[in-house]
Design an enzyme around this catalytic site. Structure first.
Site, PDB file in Angstrom:
ATOM      1  CE1 TYR A  12      42.420  -2.077  44.921  1.00  0.00           C
ATOM      2  CE2 TYR A  12      42.622  -3.737  46.640  1.00  0.00           C
ATOM      3  CZ  TYR A  12      42.008  -2.616  46.128  1.00  0.00           C
ATOM      4  OH  TYR A  12      40.995  -2.010  46.827  1.00  0.00           O
ATOM      5  CD  GLU A  72      35.563  -3.323  47.492  1.00  0.00           C
ATOM      6  OE1 GLU A  72      35.074  -4.441  47.776  1.00  0.00           O
ATOM      7  OE2 GLU A  72      36.781  -3.111  47.501  1.00  0.00           O
ATOM      8  CD1 TRP A 110      40.882  -7.866  45.532  1.00  0.00           C
ATOM      9  CD2 TRP A 110      38.868  -7.038  45.081  1.00  0.00           C
ATOM     10  NE1 TRP A 110      41.026  -6.526  45.223  1.00  0.00           N
ATOM     11  CE2 TRP A 110      39.789  -6.002  44.942  1.00  0.00           C
ATOM     12  CE3 TRP A 110      37.528  -6.753  44.838  1.00  0.00           C
ATOM     13  CZ2 TRP A 110      39.446  -4.703  44.579  1.00  0.00           C
ATOM     14  CZ3 TRP A 110      37.173  -5.451  44.476  1.00  0.00           C
ATOM     15  CH2 TRP A 110      38.128  -4.449  44.347  1.00  0.00           C
TER      16      TRP A 110
END
Length: 178
Positions: A16, A38, A46
């Site tokens: 990522y 998000e 995350w």
């Protein structure tokens, strides 16, 4: 520890960080995915989102905006029973609603065009703009991380990070704010 340091060699954070975080994005489905991820992340790590990302994409039709915006109540209820994704009714309903908002932007050039037209704004101004446009579940952290992830706000890469240096060569929109 910075995100650059944390991500180095990590099976989820690494790809990522190296391939997505802070790189400019224009594709409607990718923008919708980033905003939705998000939203899913709110209150969670995350890493949890990244681990469930593939299943989330499958469950939400690779963020096909029309299909997500047209989800009916039984389909939402089915998503809430899927243990492979983040099962939060408010988040899923907000994502469905946001898909409808994004779909309505097509007649004005689309979501990417809308974002570009708002630029440059400060993070607080962005939050107000998202909310005034009808988006749901878009507080400061969600909007800020979304905009950093697509290059509209400066991502917190280390100055000596090779990925950050690569991003600079692409002239991300946040560079025009300085």
């Amino acid at each position: 520890m910075s995100y650059c340091q944390l991500a180095y060699g990590h099976p989820y954070h690494g790809p990522y960080h190296d391939l997505e975080y802070g790189f400019p994005v224009k594709e409607e489905e990718k923008l919708f995915e980033r905003l939705s991820l998000e939203i899913f992340q709110a209150g969670l790590s995350w890493l949890t989102v990244l681990k469930k990302r593939k299943a989330i994409n499958e469950a939400l039709f690779d963020f096909d905006i029309d299909r997500v915006a047209d989800l009916q109540t039984p389909e939402v209820e089915s998503l809430l029973e899927n243990p492979k994704i983040i099962r939060n009714k408010l988040k899923i309903q907000a994502i469905r609603h946001n898909g409808d908002i994004i779909r309505s932007m097509r007649e004005y050039g689309g979501f990417a065009n809308w974002i570009e037209q708002q630029h440059p704004l400060s993070k607080p101004e962005w939050v107000v703009t998202f909310k005034k446009s009808g988006f749901k579940f878009v507080g400061g952290e969600i909007v800020g991380e979304f905009l950093m992830s697509i290059g509209y706000l400066r991502p917190p890469h280390d100055e000596d990070c090779p990925i950050f240096k690569k991003q600079l060569t692409l002239c991300p929109p946040w560079l025009t704010q300085q």
